[in-house]
Structure formats: structure tokens, C-alpha cells
Write a protein that holds these residues in place. Structure first.
Motif, PDB file in Angstrom:
ATOM      1  N   ALA A   1      39.591  38.898  45.106  1.00 40.39           N
ATOM      2  CA  ALA A   1      39.145  37.574  45.553  1.00 40.39           C
ATOM      3  C   ALA A   1      39.013  36.590  44.397  1.00 40.39           C
ATOM      4  O   ALA A   1      39.132  35.379  44.591  1.00 40.39           O
ATOM      5  CB  ALA A   1      37.822  37.693  46.296  1.00 40.39           C
ATOM      6  N   ARG A   2      38.781  37.096  43.187  1.00 34.79           N
ATOM      7  CA  ARG A   2      38.649  36.207  42.025  1.00 34.79           C
ATOM      8  C   ARG A   2      39.951  35.473  41.730  1.00 34.79           C
ATOM      9  O   ARG A   2      39.955  34.451  41.050  1.00 34.79           O
ATOM     10  CB  ARG A   2      38.212  37.007  40.797  1.00 34.79           C
ATOM     11  N   LYS A   3      41.072  36.005  42.228  1.00 31.51           N
ATOM     12  CA  LYS A   3      42.382  35.388  41.990  1.00 31.51           C
ATOM     13  C   LYS A   3      42.798  34.470  43.128  1.00 31.51           C
ATOM     14  O   LYS A   3      43.907  33.962  43.139  1.00 31.51           O
ATOM     15  CB  LYS A   3      43.443  36.487  41.819  1.00 31.51           C
ATOM     16  N   THR A   4      41.923  34.276  44.107  1.00 31.44           N
ATOM     17  CA  THR A   4      42.253  33.484  45.286  1.00 31.44           C
ATOM     18  C   THR A   4      41.429  32.195  45.317  1.00 31.44           C
ATOM     19  O   THR A   4      40.606  31.935  44.438  1.00 31.44           O
ATOM     20  CB  THR A   4      41.982  34.273  46.577  1.00 31.44           C
ATOM     21  N   PHE A   5      41.629  31.404  46.375  1.00 35.27           N
ATOM     22  CA  PHE A   5      40.852  30.183  46.590  1.00 35.27           C
ATOM     23  C   PHE A   5      39.421  30.481  47.040  1.00 35.27           C
ATOM     24  O   PHE A   5      38.585  29.569  47.082  1.00 35.27           O
ATOM     25  CB  PHE A   5      41.508  29.328  47.690  1.00 35.27           C
ATOM     26  N   ASN A   6      39.116  31.721  47.410  1.00 38.42           N
ATOM     27  CA  ASN A   6      37.848  32.011  48.076  1.00 38.42           C
ATOM     28  C   ASN A   6      36.602  31.517  47.347  1.00 38.42           C
ATOM     29  O   ASN A   6      35.731  30.897  47.961  1.00 38.42           O
ATOM     30  CB  ASN A   6      37.736  33.512  48.374  1.00 38.42           C
ATOM     31  N   PRO A   7      36.468  31.782  46.026  1.00 43.19           N
ATOM     32  CA  PRO A   7      35.256  31.288  45.350  1.00 43.19           C
ATOM     33  C   PRO A   7      35.114  29.772  45.447  1.00 43.19           C
ATOM     34  O   PRO A   7      34.001  29.252  45.576  1.00 43.19           O
ATOM     35  CB  PRO A   7      35.464  31.740  43.898  1.00 43.19           C
ATOM     36  N   ARG A   8      36.234  29.050  45.419  1.00 40.97           N
ATOM     37  CA  ARG A   8      36.208  27.583  45.533  1.00 40.97           C
ATOM     38  C   ARG A   8      35.776  27.144  46.931  1.00 40.97           C
ATOM     39  O   ARG A   8      35.205  26.071  47.105  1.00 40.97           O
ATOM     40  CB  ARG A   8      37.588  27.003  45.223  1.00 40.97           C
ATOM     41  N   LEU A   9      36.085  27.980  47.931  1.00 44.81           N
ATOM     42  CA  LEU A   9      35.756  27.645  49.316  1.00 44.81           C
ATOM     43  C   LEU A   9      34.342  28.060  49.702  1.00 44.81           C
ATOM     44  O   LEU A   9      33.890  27.774  50.806  1.00 44.81           O
ATOM     45  CB  LEU A   9      36.749  28.323  50.264  1.00 44.81           C
TER      46      LEU A   9
END
Length: 388
Positions: free
Chosen positions: A171-179
Motif C-alpha cells: 500500500a505504501r507504493k499506491t495512492f492509498n495513503p494520500r486518499l
């Protein structure tokens, strides 16, 4: 013998290459839930499940890491993204299905476990606190488990937990933390199928991020096409970096979506190599869609007073930085950038039919700040003041 998933005849041709279809994390979760439910209720292990996707393609997916207890069973399905670049490719998506004695619970409950993200901010398709399992995959999971219960005439209640051991790291490589999705990946997919290098999927991810920013009260959006813009924003501009949204090459679609969402403005912060194309009305800045960088710089240099020799030198350049050096040598860099930023403003306004306030700050990695459009300063002020 290679296992056949049902996707063997599905592919697209991109850049003269045959590219395989794959299947989504949502399909993996639904297939794993189906397998776990059948193993639990049927009392025996199975090696494969069939799953009809919303796309209308029937998948045949192998089950891995099967575990069976008296009142629960679990198994996994390996994600195959086909030839689409996907951070979740090859990981195992697990489902645990257990009999549920809670009389207040619905017939089937679906939740996320380890490695499946939790929603912490409003504006997504799940409520704050819920597992990041999107609506279509959630329906697929319910349907798969309901069918398994019907197959074995089971009338009791079942609890389904989807979990992904590698999810938090990926998940650290995805948009998820930003969302605002914390702790893992999202279980995604509207068709159940991954089409290689799908523009629709990327534009949809931009739309999801923009929707969240607007839902949190941000009416003036801060957008960068990519990493260069994000780095310049963080290191050289006094703007709230955490509000930055990446739009990739989709300048036009980003403007369209902002208008439709009721946003009041966008400030783009972009490398000249991308945004010089906007000065010619090019709203998809990918080189496969259009280039013309030197032609745009050259025509605007001529407007700024460049002679024929300067024009020829610009047209012989391979990079925008080379062209900027030519402009500097001929002492018309500032004047040319003024022409370019004026035309960027014109085409941004043309795309939105002047329904929202648009502007851009343009830079080069080598030259730094190059210029900004007429509305940029007003947008900078509004974003910094949090004006809604």
C-alpha cells in the motif's frame, strides 16, 4: 500442464505488442471467498473455483494455502495482473469464511483483515472506518458466498474476512495513503478484469483522489503531472504539499472532472517538458499522443522576436533544456516564456470554457522557475488561504 484461467484468448495490442488481460483483487477476493465457503460447508478441499466476472468473462482460478477447521475455512487466490504494471501482481488475496452465531448479524457479513486498508477520510465509496473493499468486489463476494451456501443448503450466517499478508507494505507504493486509506491495499475492480495499461483505470484513480479533496472542502486544487512537479512544489514553493494531486498526462480530463465536481479552480505546477504542449492546446501530454515541444517553443520564440537562425537551432534540439539554452543565448528566454505562459492560459481557459479559475507555474530542472500564467498568483493566494 499450465492452468487455464479463461483469459487465454483475451489480449490487446499496444505498441505492436500482444498484452495479456489479468484479473482484479476484487475477483481474487470473491474467488477465495467462494472457495473458502465451499470448503467449509462441503467438508472437503477443492483446488479450483469458477467465477463469473461483471465483464462477462468466466474465470477458473486455483486455490492456494487451504486451511480447514470445524467452523471456518480459509484459502487464497494469486493475483495476476496480466501485462498491466500493477504493484499487487503475484500477491495472495485470502478469504476466511466462518459460521457466525451472532443473531443480530446479517446473513453474510464482509470485512477486511490484515493488509486490507481502512478508510480514515470521507469522500470515498466506503464510509470512514470501513474496510477498503469497493462496492463491486463487495457484491461479488456476497454473491459468491451466497451461491456456496445455496449449493450446500446452508441456512445459517457466515462471516467473511478478506486479508492480504503483504498488503500493508504494498500500500505504501499506491495512492492509498494520500486518499486516507491506512493499513493496507484496497480491494478493487469494476469489471473483475484488468485490461493492460488501461487509461480508464488511471483516470478513474485521479478522479477518486480529486473527489476526496473536493469533499473535504478544497475548492481550489493543487495539481502536478508527475514526480518532477511534486518535487519542485515541495522544495521551491510555499504551498501545502499535502494537497497535491497528481494528474499524470491527463490535463484535459483533470479540468473536465474538476468542473463536474464543482471545484472553483486548479493551479498546475509542471515541468516545461509537459506543459509546453498545453501552449498548443494539447491536453494529453503523453508523447504517444503528441510531441511538438520544439515546434511550440520555436513558434513562441518567433513571436518574441527570434530570428531564423535561433528558430533553426531550437528545432534541432532534442530536449526542452537544450532549447532553453538557445533562448538564453539569444537573450529572449524571458520574452518567450511570457508568450508560452499566455498561450497555456488561453488553452486552459478554452478547455473549461472559463467555468473555473485555471493557472500554471512552469519550471525546468536545470533553469528552475521559468514563468507562470496570469491567474497563477491569485490561485496561489487562494490555496494558501484555504479559500472555499
Amino acid at each position: 500442464m499450465t492452468h487455464k484461467t479463461g483469459l487465454e484468448d483475451y489480449f490487446v495490442i499496444r505498441n505492436n505488442k500482444k498484452m495479456r488481460f489479468g484479473y482484479t483483487t476484487g475477483s481474487c477476493a470473491a474467488a477465495a471467498a467462494s472457495g473458502a465457503a465451499q470448503i467449509l460447508l462441503g467438508g472437503r478441499e477443492i483446488k479450483e473455483v469458477s467465477l463469473m466476472t461483471p465483464k462477462g468473462i468466466l474465470l477458473h482460478l486455483e486455490l492456494a494455502d487451504i486451511s480447514r477447521e470445524a467452523d471456518a475455512a480459509s484459502c487464497a487466490v494469486k493475483k495476476d495482473a496480466g501485462d498491466d504494471p500493477d504493484t499487487t501482481d503475484g500477491i495472495l488475496i485470502y478469504a476466511r469464511v466462518e459460521k457466525n452465531s451472532d443473531i443480530t448479524a446479517p446473513r453474510i457479513t464482509v470485512d477486511g483483515g490484515i493488509g486490507v486498508g481502512r478508510v480514515t477520510k470521507p469522500g470515498l465509496s466506503q464510509k470512514v472506518g470501513e474496510a477498503a473493499i469497493n462496492p463491486v468486489p463487495r457484491k461479488m463476494i456476497y454473491k459468491a458466498v451466497e451461491e456456496a451456501a445455496g449449493q450446500f443448503d446452508y441456512e445459517g450466517k457466515l462471516k467473511v474476512t478478506i486479508y492480504v499478508p503483504e498488503g500493508e507494505e504494498i500500500a505504501r507504493k499506491t495512492f492509498n495513503p494520500r486518499l486516507g486509506i491506512q493499513g493496507g491495499i484496497s480491494i478493487l475492480g469494476t469489471s473483475g478484469i484488468v485490461e493492460p495499461m488501461s487509461e480508464k483505470a488511471l483516470i478513474r484513480s485521479i478522479e477518486v483522489e480529486m473527489t476526496q479533496h473536493v469533499s473535504q472542502g478544497e475548492k481550489y486544487l493543487l495539481v502536478t503531472p508527475g514526480n518532477y512537479g511534486a518535487d519542485y512544489l515541495r522544495e521551491h514553493m510555499e504551498l501545502p504539499f499535502e494537497k497535491n494531486i497528481k494528474c499524470s498526462n491527463y490535463v484535459g480530463e483533470t479540468i473536465d472532472m474538476a468542473v463536474n465536481m464543482g471545484a472553483k479552480g486548479i493551479l498546475f505546477v509542471s515541468h516545461i517538458g509537459k506543459f509546453v504542449k498545453v501552449a498548443a492546446g494539447i491536453m494529453n501530454t503523453h508523447s504517444h499522443s503528441a510531441d511538438g515541444r520544439m515546434e511550440v517553443i520555436c513558434s513562441n520564440a518567433i513571436r518574441a522576436g527570434a530570428g531564423i537562425e535561433c528558430a533553426r537551432e531550437i528545432l534541432a534540439c532534442n530536449t526542452t533544456d537544450e532549447a532553453l539554452h538557445i533562448l538564453e543565448k539569444h537573450c529572449i528566454l524571458h520574452e518567450t516564456m511570457k508568450e508560452i505562459t499566455d498561450r497555456i492560459q488561453f488553452y486552459l481557459d478554452h478547455r473549461s470554457y472559463e467555468q473555473i479559475l485555471l493557472g500554471a507555474v512552469v519550471f525546468s530542472n536545470e533553469f528552475g522557475y521559468l514563468g507562470q500564467t496570469p491567474h497563477a498568483e491569485e490561485l496561489i493566494t487562494k490555496i494558501n488561504q484555504g479559500v472555499n
